[in-house]
Write a protein that holds these residues in place. Sequence first.
Motif, PDB file in Angstrom:
ATOM      1  N   ILE A   1       0.683  -1.448  -0.068  1.00 46.23           N
ATOM      2  CA  ILE A   1      -0.116   0.135  -0.134  1.00 46.23           C
ATOM      3  C   ILE A   1       0.847   1.282  -0.025  1.00 46.23           C
ATOM      4  O   ILE A   1       0.564   2.195  -0.707  1.00 46.23           O
ATOM      5  CB  ILE A   1      -1.048   0.154   1.209  1.00 46.23           C
ATOM      6  CG1 ILE A   1      -2.006  -1.366   1.098  1.00 46.23           C
ATOM      7  CG2 ILE A   1      -1.671   1.480   1.536  1.00 46.23           C
ATOM      8  CD1 ILE A   1      -2.869  -1.457   2.221  1.00 46.23           C
ATOM      9  N   ILE A   2       1.967   1.253   0.835  1.00 42.11           N
ATOM     10  CA  ILE A   2       2.873   2.417   0.902  1.00 42.11           C
ATOM     11  C   ILE A   2       3.482   2.529  -0.473  1.00 42.11           C
ATOM     12  O   ILE A   2       3.709   3.835  -1.025  1.00 42.11           O
ATOM     13  CB  ILE A   2       3.790   2.385   1.923  1.00 42.11           C
ATOM     14  CG1 ILE A   2       3.149   2.206   3.265  1.00 42.11           C
ATOM     15  CG2 ILE A   2       4.970   3.284   1.770  1.00 42.11           C
ATOM     16  CD1 ILE A   2       3.993   1.841   4.457  1.00 42.11           C
ATOM     17  N   ASN A   3       3.885   1.460  -1.214  1.00 46.03           N
ATOM     18  CA  ASN A   3       4.523   1.672  -2.309  1.00 46.03           C
ATOM     19  C   ASN A   3       3.463   2.010  -3.547  1.00 46.03           C
ATOM     20  O   ASN A   3       3.801   2.975  -4.295  1.00 46.03           O
ATOM     21  CB  ASN A   3       4.924   0.350  -2.962  1.00 46.03           C
ATOM     22  CG  ASN A   3       6.315   0.112  -2.168  1.00 46.03           C
ATOM     23  OD1 ASN A   3       6.853   0.666  -1.751  1.00 46.03           O
ATOM     24  ND2 ASN A   3       6.322  -1.249  -2.266  1.00 46.03           N
ATOM     25  N   ILE A   4       2.279   1.724  -3.527  1.00 42.45           N
ATOM     26  CA  ILE A   4       1.307   2.470  -4.336  1.00 42.45           C
ATOM     27  C   ILE A   4       0.966   3.955  -3.955  1.00 42.45           C
ATOM     28  O   ILE A   4       0.885   4.697  -4.902  1.00 42.45           O
ATOM     29  CB  ILE A   4      -0.330   1.812  -4.145  1.00 42.45           C
ATOM     30  CG1 ILE A   4       0.117  -0.003  -4.689  1.00 42.45           C
ATOM     31  CG2 ILE A   4      -1.165   2.093  -4.773  1.00 42.45           C
ATOM     32  CD1 ILE A   4      -0.905  -0.757  -4.149  1.00 42.45           C
ATOM     33  N   LEU A   5       0.809   4.047  -2.755  1.00 42.51           N
ATOM     34  CA  LEU A   5       0.814   5.718  -2.113  1.00 42.51           C
ATOM     35  C   LEU A   5       2.021   6.596  -2.952  1.00 42.51           C
ATOM     36  O   LEU A   5       1.697   7.676  -3.248  1.00 42.51           O
ATOM     37  CB  LEU A   5       0.654   5.688  -0.910  1.00 42.51           C
ATOM     38  CG  LEU A   5      -0.661   5.437  -0.154  1.00 42.51           C
ATOM     39  CD1 LEU A   5      -0.545   5.131   1.294  1.00 42.51           C
ATOM     40  CD2 LEU A   5      -1.501   6.457  -0.424  1.00 42.51           C
TER      41      LEU A   5
ATOM     42  N   ASP B   1      -8.362   7.642   5.083  1.00 47.98           N
ATOM     43  CA  ASP B   1      -7.423   8.533   5.415  1.00 47.98           C
ATOM     44  C   ASP B   1      -6.185   8.242   5.908  1.00 47.98           C
ATOM     45  O   ASP B   1      -5.435   9.257   6.158  1.00 47.98           O
ATOM     46  CB  ASP B   1      -8.393   9.761   6.002  1.00 47.98           C
ATOM     47  CG  ASP B   1      -8.742   9.303   7.471  1.00 47.98           C
ATOM     48  OD1 ASP B   1      -8.570   8.274   7.824  1.00 47.98           O
ATOM     49  OD2 ASP B   1      -9.473  10.284   7.776  1.00 47.98           O
ATOM     50  N   THR B   2      -6.094   7.064   6.227  1.00 44.42           N
ATOM     51  CA  THR B   2      -4.867   6.849   6.972  1.00 44.42           C
ATOM     52  C   THR B   2      -4.445   5.460   6.315  1.00 44.42           C
ATOM     53  O   THR B   2      -5.278   4.600   5.599  1.00 44.42           O
ATOM     54  CB  THR B   2      -4.806   6.432   8.441  1.00 44.42           C
ATOM     55  OG1 THR B   2      -5.748   5.063   8.661  1.00 44.42           O
ATOM     56  CG2 THR B   2      -5.480   7.566   9.215  1.00 44.42           C
ATOM     57  N   ILE B   3      -3.211   4.945   6.337  1.00 43.80           N
ATOM     58  CA  ILE B   3      -2.658   3.513   5.720  1.00 43.80           C
ATOM     59  C   ILE B   3      -3.191   2.403   6.522  1.00 43.80           C
ATOM     60  O   ILE B   3      -3.801   1.577   5.853  1.00 43.80           O
ATOM     61  CB  ILE B   3      -1.288   3.454   5.817  1.00 43.80           C
ATOM     62  CG1 ILE B   3      -0.646   4.709   4.828  1.00 43.80           C
ATOM     63  CG2 ILE B   3      -0.620   2.169   5.352  1.00 43.80           C
ATOM     64  CD1 ILE B   3       0.979   4.664   4.903  1.00 43.80           C
ATOM     65  N   GLU B   4      -3.452   2.571   7.640  1.00 48.02           N
ATOM     66  CA  GLU B   4      -4.328   1.612   8.589  1.00 48.02           C
ATOM     67  C   GLU B   4      -5.645   1.401   8.175  1.00 48.02           C
ATOM     68  O   GLU B   4      -5.934   0.096   7.956  1.00 48.02           O
ATOM     69  CB  GLU B   4      -4.486   1.778  10.055  1.00 48.02           C
ATOM     70  CG  GLU B   4      -2.893   1.915  10.619  1.00 48.02           C
ATOM     71  CD  GLU B   4      -3.121   2.589  11.954  1.00 48.02           C
ATOM     72  OE1 GLU B   4      -3.543   3.435  12.560  1.00 48.02           O
ATOM     73  OE2 GLU B   4      -1.842   2.227  12.770  1.00 48.02           O
ATOM     74  N   LYS B   5      -6.465   2.443   7.616  1.00 48.47           N
ATOM     75  CA  LYS B   5      -7.916   2.383   7.359  1.00 48.47           C
ATOM     76  C   LYS B   5      -7.801   1.852   5.898  1.00 48.47           C
ATOM     77  O   LYS B   5      -8.692   0.954   5.589  1.00 48.47           O
ATOM     78  CB  LYS B   5      -8.376   3.660   7.536  1.00 48.47           C
ATOM     79  CG  LYS B   5      -8.853   3.969   8.758  1.00 48.47           C
ATOM     80  CD  LYS B   5      -9.612   5.476   8.767  1.00 48.47           C
ATOM     81  CE  LYS B   5      -9.856   5.748   9.918  1.00 48.47           C
ATOM     82  NZ  LYS B   5     -10.658   7.277  10.148  1.00 48.47           N
ATOM     83  N   ILE B   6      -6.712   2.242   5.120  1.00 48.75           N
ATOM     84  CA  ILE B   6      -6.824   1.628   3.633  1.00 48.75           C
ATOM     85  C   ILE B   6      -6.533   0.235   3.745  1.00 48.75           C
ATOM     86  O   ILE B   6      -7.208  -0.779   3.112  1.00 48.75           O
ATOM     87  CB  ILE B   6      -5.519   2.404   2.767  1.00 48.75           C
ATOM     88  CG1 ILE B   6      -5.945   3.832   2.515  1.00 48.75           C
ATOM     89  CG2 ILE B   6      -5.253   1.730   1.598  1.00 48.75           C
ATOM     90  CD1 ILE B   6      -4.821   4.593   2.140  1.00 48.75           C
ATOM     91  N   GLU B   7      -5.621  -0.428   4.672  1.00 44.60           N
ATOM     92  CA  GLU B   7      -5.448  -1.821   4.789  1.00 44.60           C
ATOM     93  C   GLU B   7      -6.669  -2.504   5.103  1.00 44.60           C
ATOM     94  O   GLU B   7      -7.050  -3.476   4.786  1.00 44.60           O
ATOM     95  CB  GLU B   7      -4.452  -1.894   5.662  1.00 44.60           C
ATOM     96  CG  GLU B   7      -3.938  -3.336   5.825  1.00 44.60           C
ATOM     97  CD  GLU B   7      -2.698  -3.818   6.675  1.00 44.60           C
ATOM     98  OE1 GLU B   7      -2.275  -4.716   6.635  1.00 44.60           O
ATOM     99  OE2 GLU B   7      -2.295  -2.776   7.371  1.00 44.60           O
ATOM    100  N   GLU B   8      -7.207  -1.697   6.242  1.00 39.55           N
ATOM    101  CA  GLU B   8      -8.507  -2.756   6.570  1.00 39.55           C
ATOM    102  C   GLU B   8      -9.777  -2.690   5.659  1.00 39.55           C
ATOM    103  O   GLU B   8     -10.327  -3.748   5.599  1.00 39.55           O
ATOM    104  CB  GLU B   8      -9.077  -1.659   7.850  1.00 39.55           C
ATOM    105  CG  GLU B   8     -10.221  -2.135   8.562  1.00 39.55           C
ATOM    106  CD  GLU B   8     -10.582  -1.239   9.800  1.00 39.55           C
ATOM    107  OE1 GLU B   8     -11.726  -0.928   9.826  1.00 39.55           O
ATOM    108  OE2 GLU B   8      -9.811  -1.073  10.401  1.00 39.55           O
ATOM    109  N   ARG B   9     -10.001  -1.646   4.887  1.00 39.93           N
ATOM    110  CA  ARG B   9     -10.904  -1.672   3.810  1.00 39.93           C
ATOM    111  C   ARG B   9     -10.498  -2.622   2.772  1.00 39.93           C
ATOM    112  O   ARG B   9     -11.445  -3.048   2.088  1.00 39.93           O
ATOM    113  CB  ARG B   9     -11.011  -0.096   3.235  1.00 39.93           C
ATOM    114  CG  ARG B   9     -11.576   0.905   3.945  1.00 39.93           C
ATOM    115  CD  ARG B   9     -13.069   0.615   4.429  1.00 39.93           C
ATOM    116  NE  ARG B   9     -13.922   0.931   3.319  1.00 39.93           N
ATOM    117  CZ  ARG B   9     -14.986  -0.090   2.817  1.00 39.93           C
ATOM    118  NH1 ARG B   9     -15.242  -0.940   3.874  1.00 39.93           N
ATOM    119  NH2 ARG B   9     -15.483   0.276   1.806  1.00 39.93           N
ATOM    120  N   VAL B  10      -9.377  -2.644   2.349  1.00 43.85           N
ATOM    121  CA  VAL B  10      -8.885  -3.370   1.116  1.00 43.85           C
ATOM    122  C   VAL B  10      -9.165  -5.044   1.656  1.00 43.85           C
ATOM    123  O   VAL B  10      -9.635  -5.678   1.067  1.00 43.85           O
ATOM    124  CB  VAL B  10      -7.583  -3.571   0.860  1.00 43.85           C
ATOM    125  CG1 VAL B  10      -6.822  -4.669  -0.318  1.00 43.85           C
ATOM    126  CG2 VAL B  10      -7.186  -1.973   0.125  1.00 43.85           C
TER     127      VAL B  10
END
Length: 79
Positions: A5-9, A64-73
Amino acid sequence: MQEQIINILADATGRDTADFSDASQNLFESGLLDSMATVSLLLGLQDAFGVQVPVSEFDRNQWDTIEKIEERVKELQNA
């Protein structure tokens, strides 16, 4: 998954991956993510994880956070 996710961001924003070292940082408030980069992020997540997030259904408070992005994915992968 978080590293991916960080790489995609980083790709979506043109920034260094080090800018995303705090997974709980609000990406919109910090200025790291804007509307154009959000579209690139969603396309990157779609390609990397096979999840579909229509822009019309995008709620930035849920992404809005990497943690939330990971959770949603993860939620979308299990749906």
